[in-house]
Design an enzyme around this catalytic site. Structure first.
Site, PDB file in Angstrom:
ATOM      1  N   GLY A 184       0.821  -1.195   0.000  1.00 45.81           N
ATOM      2  CA  GLY A 184       0.000   0.000   0.000  1.00 45.81           C
ATOM      3  C   GLY A 184       0.859   1.250   0.000  1.00 45.81           C
ATOM      4  CB  CYS A 185       0.210   4.618   1.368  1.00 47.64           C
ATOM      5  SG  CYS A 185       1.055   6.152   1.727  1.00 47.64           S
TER       6      CYS A 185
END
Length: 212
Positions: free
Chosen positions: A49-50
């Site tokens: 993810g981020c």
């Protein structure tokens, strides 16, 4: 996504007006050297993810200044199309390059094992959602382990099976993490590096926490 884009705009404005000051952080605090001359550092590459939050949680629990095995980190892009070279953040966010936001870890295997890092990777995000972490959606947010050599591939697959059996099969969930051979790596723009240490109130995906 909108939260992240707003944070990026803020970071870019700060870069333009302040010359990318580190706001008092000491970069050497997030770098270390090998303690053993008999071994060489190894590389681990994870997408969860981020990349702001992925880097933050690894460094929070394995701070280089405390000699816990991680020597240094970089966030960047990998796993994309061969035709896409040195992509920008905006290009990666468009989904057209197929790159994942990822964290590249240089570590001392005499202090922390690759097995432990893989288990920690699973422990600190949701590996059961396809192309998504929390509200962040898109192929750039997929869960993936990019391995550096056959030994890492074997370990990654074994730890994946162990984590699946212990933590996700009882919940009737399935890990969807890709285990792939590492390809070209491109460092992200400088304002992304150590982002949540520079911008302590910056956006952090809520899945980036200790799940067990």
């Amino acid at each position: 996504m909108l939260n992240r884009l707003n944070q990026v705009r803020t970071a870019l404005f700060s870069l333009a007006t302040q010359g990318h000051s580190n706001k008092g952080i000491d970069p050497s605090h997030y770098r270390s050297a090998m303690t053993s001359a008999s071994q060489k550092p190894e590389i681990a590459t994870f997408a969860a993810g981020c990349f702001w939050g992925v880097e933050h949680i690894f460094l929070k629990h394995y701070p280089p200044s405390q000699n816990k095995g991680i020597l240094k980190t970089a966030v960047g892009y990998t796993g994309g199309k061969d035709s896409s070279v040195s992509p920008s953040y905006q290009e990666v966010c468009s989904g057209t390059t197929h790159h994942a936001e990822a964290l590249r870890i240089e570590f001392d295997p005499s202090i922390v094992s690759y097995d432990e890092l893989v288990e920690f990777f699973y422990r600190t995000h949701d590996p059961t959602t396809v192309n998504r972490q929390g509200a962040d959606t898109g192929t750039q947010y997929r869960s993936a382990i990019f391995t550096h050599g056959p030994q890492q591939t074997t370990i990654a697959k074994r730890v994946t099976e162990e984590v699946q059996a212990k933590h996700f099969t009882p919940q009737e969930k399935k890990i969807v993490t890709e285990v792939l051979e590492a390809g070209p790596w491109y460092d992200a723009e400088q304002y992304h590096q150590l982002y949540l240490f520079v911008n302590t109130d910056g956006y952090q995906c809520p899945t980036h926490r200790l799940h067990w």
